[in-house]
Design an enzyme around this catalytic site. Structure first.
Site, PDB file in Angstrom:
ATOM      1  N   SER A 149      36.516 -55.188 -26.284  1.00 56.18           N
ATOM      2  CA  SER A 149      37.095 -55.150 -24.921  1.00 56.18           C
ATOM      3  C   SER A 149      36.349 -54.113 -24.103  1.00 56.18           C
ATOM      4  O   SER A 149      35.796 -53.150 -24.665  1.00 56.18           O
ATOM      5  CB  SER A 149      38.575 -54.755 -25.002  1.00 56.18           C
ATOM      6  OG  SER A 149      39.069 -54.426 -23.716  1.00 56.18           O
ATOM      7  N   TYR A 162      45.028 -48.814 -28.010  1.00 58.74           N
ATOM      8  CA  TYR A 162      44.188 -50.011 -27.798  1.00 58.74           C
ATOM      9  C   TYR A 162      42.738 -49.597 -27.535  1.00 58.74           C
ATOM     10  O   TYR A 162      41.803 -50.138 -28.137  1.00 58.74           O
ATOM     11  CB  TYR A 162      44.751 -50.809 -26.618  1.00 58.74           C
ATOM     12  CG  TYR A 162      44.057 -52.128 -26.341  1.00 58.74           C
ATOM     13  CD1 TYR A 162      44.401 -53.279 -27.049  1.00 58.74           C
ATOM     14  CD2 TYR A 162      43.080 -52.229 -25.362  1.00 58.74           C
ATOM     15  CE1 TYR A 162      43.770 -54.499 -26.792  1.00 58.74           C
ATOM     16  CE2 TYR A 162      42.449 -53.436 -25.094  1.00 58.74           C
ATOM     17  CZ  TYR A 162      42.802 -54.575 -25.815  1.00 58.74           C
ATOM     18  OH  TYR A 162      42.171 -55.775 -25.547  1.00 58.74           O
ATOM     19  N   LYS A 166      39.592 -50.347 -30.051  1.00 62.70           N
ATOM     20  CA  LYS A 166      38.498 -51.208 -29.567  1.00 62.70           C
ATOM     21  C   LYS A 166      37.166 -50.462 -29.601  1.00 62.70           C
ATOM     22  O   LYS A 166      36.121 -51.062 -29.874  1.00 62.70           O
ATOM     23  CB  LYS A 166      38.802 -51.722 -28.152  1.00 62.70           C
ATOM     24  CG  LYS A 166      39.906 -52.778 -28.098  1.00 62.70           C
ATOM     25  CD  LYS A 166      39.511 -54.066 -28.819  1.00 62.70           C
ATOM     26  CE  LYS A 166      40.549 -55.160 -28.660  1.00 62.70           C
ATOM     27  NZ  LYS A 166      40.202 -56.386 -29.402  1.00 62.70           N
ATOM     28  N   TYR A 207      45.379 -56.607 -11.560  1.00 59.59           N
ATOM     29  CA  TYR A 207      43.995 -57.077 -11.683  1.00 59.59           C
ATOM     30  C   TYR A 207      43.573 -57.910 -10.470  1.00 59.59           C
ATOM     31  O   TYR A 207      42.414 -57.869 -10.064  1.00 59.59           O
ATOM     32  CB  TYR A 207      43.811 -57.842 -12.994  1.00 59.59           C
ATOM     33  CG  TYR A 207      43.835 -56.927 -14.206  1.00 59.59           C
ATOM     34  CD1 TYR A 207      43.137 -55.726 -14.201  1.00 59.59           C
ATOM     35  CD2 TYR A 207      44.559 -57.261 -15.340  1.00 59.59           C
ATOM     36  CE1 TYR A 207      43.162 -54.881 -15.311  1.00 59.59           C
ATOM     37  CE2 TYR A 207      44.584 -56.415 -16.456  1.00 59.59           C
ATOM     38  CZ  TYR A 207      43.887 -55.230 -16.430  1.00 59.59           C
ATOM     39  OH  TYR A 207      43.909 -54.388 -17.520  1.00 59.59           O
TER      40      TYR A 207
HETATM   41  N1  LIG Z   1      42.721 -60.973 -22.047  1.00 63.34           N
HETATM   42  C1  LIG Z   1      41.880 -60.002 -21.781  1.00 63.34           C
HETATM   43  O1  LIG Z   1      41.712 -59.613 -20.598  1.00 63.34           O
HETATM   44  C2  LIG Z   1      41.085 -59.344 -22.854  1.00 63.34           C
HETATM   45  C3  LIG Z   1      40.085 -58.464 -22.454  1.00 63.34           C
HETATM   46  C4  LIG Z   1      39.305 -57.849 -23.415  1.00 63.34           C
HETATM   47  C5  LIG Z   1      39.510 -58.121 -24.748  1.00 63.34           C
HETATM   48  N2  LIG Z   1      40.507 -58.974 -25.121  1.00 63.34           N
HETATM   49  C6  LIG Z   1      40.649 -59.208 -26.545  1.00 63.34           C
HETATM   50  O2  LIG Z   1      40.460 -60.579 -26.812  1.00 63.34           O
HETATM   51  C7  LIG Z   1      41.247 -60.974 -27.930  1.00 63.34           C
HETATM   52  C8  LIG Z   1      42.131 -62.151 -27.533  1.00 63.34           C
HETATM   53  O3  LIG Z   1      42.941 -61.752 -26.443  1.00 63.34           O
HETATM   54  P1  LIG Z   1      43.803 -62.808 -25.589  1.00 63.34           P
HETATM   55  O4  LIG Z   1      43.867 -62.266 -24.214  1.00 63.34           O
HETATM   56  O5  LIG Z   1      43.335 -64.180 -25.825  1.00 63.34           O
HETATM   57  O6  LIG Z   1      45.232 -62.590 -26.281  1.00 63.34           O
HETATM   58  P2  LIG Z   1      46.533 -63.527 -26.269  1.00 63.34           P
HETATM   59  O7  LIG Z   1      46.460 -64.538 -25.167  1.00 63.34           O
HETATM   60  O8  LIG Z   1      47.685 -62.598 -26.296  1.00 63.34           O
HETATM   61  O9  LIG Z   1      46.411 -64.311 -27.670  1.00 63.34           O
HETATM   62  C9  LIG Z   1      46.437 -63.554 -28.847  1.00 63.34           C
HETATM   63  C10 LIG Z   1      46.107 -64.435 -30.029  1.00 63.34           C
HETATM   64  O10 LIG Z   1      46.055 -63.599 -31.191  1.00 63.34           O
HETATM   65  C11 LIG Z   1      46.993 -64.084 -32.144  1.00 63.34           C
HETATM   66  N3  LIG Z   1      47.532 -62.951 -32.896  1.00 63.34           N
HETATM   67  C12 LIG Z   1      48.257 -61.904 -32.441  1.00 63.34           C
HETATM   68  N4  LIG Z   1      48.575 -61.072 -33.453  1.00 63.34           N
HETATM   69  C13 LIG Z   1      48.038 -61.611 -34.569  1.00 63.34           C
HETATM   70  C14 LIG Z   1      48.026 -61.248 -35.933  1.00 63.34           C
HETATM   71  N5  LIG Z   1      48.641 -60.125 -36.349  1.00 63.34           N
HETATM   72  N6  LIG Z   1      47.367 -62.037 -36.815  1.00 63.34           N
HETATM   73  C15 LIG Z   1      46.749 -63.178 -36.408  1.00 63.34           C
HETATM   74  N7  LIG Z   1      46.734 -63.586 -35.125  1.00 63.34           N
HETATM   75  C16 LIG Z   1      47.377 -62.815 -34.222  1.00 63.34           C
HETATM   76  C17 LIG Z   1      48.034 -64.851 -31.345  1.00 63.34           C
HETATM   77  O11 LIG Z   1      48.694 -65.776 -32.205  1.00 63.34           O
HETATM   78  P3  LIG Z   1      50.149 -66.395 -31.820  1.00 63.34           P
HETATM   79  O12 LIG Z   1      49.903 -67.447 -30.780  1.00 63.34           O
HETATM   80  O13 LIG Z   1      50.647 -66.980 -33.099  1.00 63.34           O
HETATM   81  O14 LIG Z   1      50.997 -65.273 -31.303  1.00 63.34           O
HETATM   82  C18 LIG Z   1      47.151 -65.499 -30.293  1.00 63.34           C
HETATM   83  O15 LIG Z   1      46.492 -66.624 -30.833  1.00 63.34           O
HETATM   84  C19 LIG Z   1      42.023 -59.734 -28.354  1.00 63.34           C
HETATM   85  O16 LIG Z   1      41.340 -59.070 -29.378  1.00 63.34           O
HETATM   86  C20 LIG Z   1      42.024 -58.882 -27.097  1.00 63.34           C
HETATM   87  O17 LIG Z   1      42.166 -57.512 -27.390  1.00 63.34           O
HETATM   88  C21 LIG Z   1      41.285 -59.595 -24.211  1.00 63.34           C
END
Ligand SMILES: NC(=O)c1ccc[n+]([C@@H]2O[C@H](COP(=O)([O-])OP(=O)(O)OC[C@H]3O[C@@H](n4cnc5c(N)ncnc54)[C@H](OP(=O)(O)O)[C@@H]3O)[C@@H](O)[C@H]2O)c1
Length: 258
Positions: A149, A162, A166, A207
């Protein structure tokens, strides 16, 4: 055993992981769609892939849990016989987004479990299997992609756990890249900026206003597909003399400006 290469994508039921799973399926990978709780969402991803004549399997597993990680890898191998690509994408944000002076151990343990310990030990387990599969000639090479991230470098004092977890993904990526280079396994970090998913939905207004004021040069929300295309490029073998690198997918947020 499938003749197709296999990608194991954690947290692939929603958001960025879902987009990565669908993109890698389009690239010809059989995909293990890992999720934590949301079986219906994971099944939908699998169905989309199967309907496009791909191969996919949904596997529930908490990446923070040792037994779950072992079962996730075992079920992937028993279904497809190989793992060519691991994408450590599953992640959670800081509970309650508390100020640094109010931060809790509960949130620290949860965030570090899912966002750092999980990817570290899942990489270890999968890398051992990849080494075996490469030595026996089942797969030609392996790739591990760690989704970090912009919070690895840009601090938010209401999400210390977090940000710290990261930022550790950077060193983890370099360590695995150095250790696995002789094993024909390359390791990369993909560093997303602000991406429109369930994770960012609660802070959408904040945002929206940062985007309007030009906080990153490409003035729009990032989409899961933006990250998925970067992952596809890295596993697509366009960078054969690179390992341990970080690819920013952040609309230029990392550019320092005066
Ligand atoms: N969104 C952003 O702006 C952003 C920016 C930078 C980095 N990221 C990173 O990108 C990644 C994905 O983020 P996202 O925004 O797509 O998140 P999200 O929409 O909240 O989706 C999270 C996903 O991770 C799964 N998950 C959560 N806890 C878990 C666990 N303990 N074991 C296995 N799976 C788990 C969830 O499964 P369920 O559906 O079963 O709950 C879901 O599929 C993360 O690492 C996040 O830190 C996101």
């Amino acid at each position: 055993m499938t003749a197709h290469p296999v990608a194991l994508v954690t947290g692939a039921s929603r958001g960025i992981g879902r987009a990565i799973a669908l993109e890698l399926a389009r690239c010809g990978y059989a995909v293990v769609v890992n999720f934590a709780h949301n079986a219906a969402a994971a099944d939908e991803v699998v169905e989309l892939i199967l309907n496009a004549n791909g191969s996919a399997l949904a596997v529930p597993a908490d990446v923070a849990d040792s037994a779950d990680r072992a079962r996730l890898v075992a079920e992937s191998l028993s279904a497809f016989g190989r793992i060519d690509v691991l994408v450590n994408n599953a992640g959670i944000t800081s509970a309650g987004r508390r100020d640094l002076l109010e931060a809790t151990e509960e949130s620290w343990d949860a965030v570090f479990g899912v966002n750092l310990k999980g990817p570290f030990f899942l990489s270890q387990t999968v890398a051992r299997e990849m080494v075996r599969l490469i030595r026996e000639g089942t797969i030609p090479q392996g790739k591990i992609i760690n989704v970090s991230s912009i919070s690895a470098a840009a601090g938010s004092t209401d999400r210390a756990d977090y940000c710290i977890a990261k930022s550790a993904i950077r060193m983890m990526t370099e360590l695995f890249a150095a250790r696995l280079a002789d094993e024909q396994i390359r390791v990369y970090e993909v560093r997303p900026g602000v991406i429109e998913t369930d994770m960012t939905a609660p802070v959408k207004a904040k945002y929206d206003s940062l985007i309007a004021s030009g906080t990153w040069p490409l003035r729009r929300w990032g989409q899961g597909d933006d990250v998925a295309k970067a992952v596809a490029a890295l596993v697509g073998d366009f960078f054969p003399f690179s390992t341990g690198d970080c690819l920013n997918v952040d609309g230029g947020f990392h550019i320092r400006r005066l």
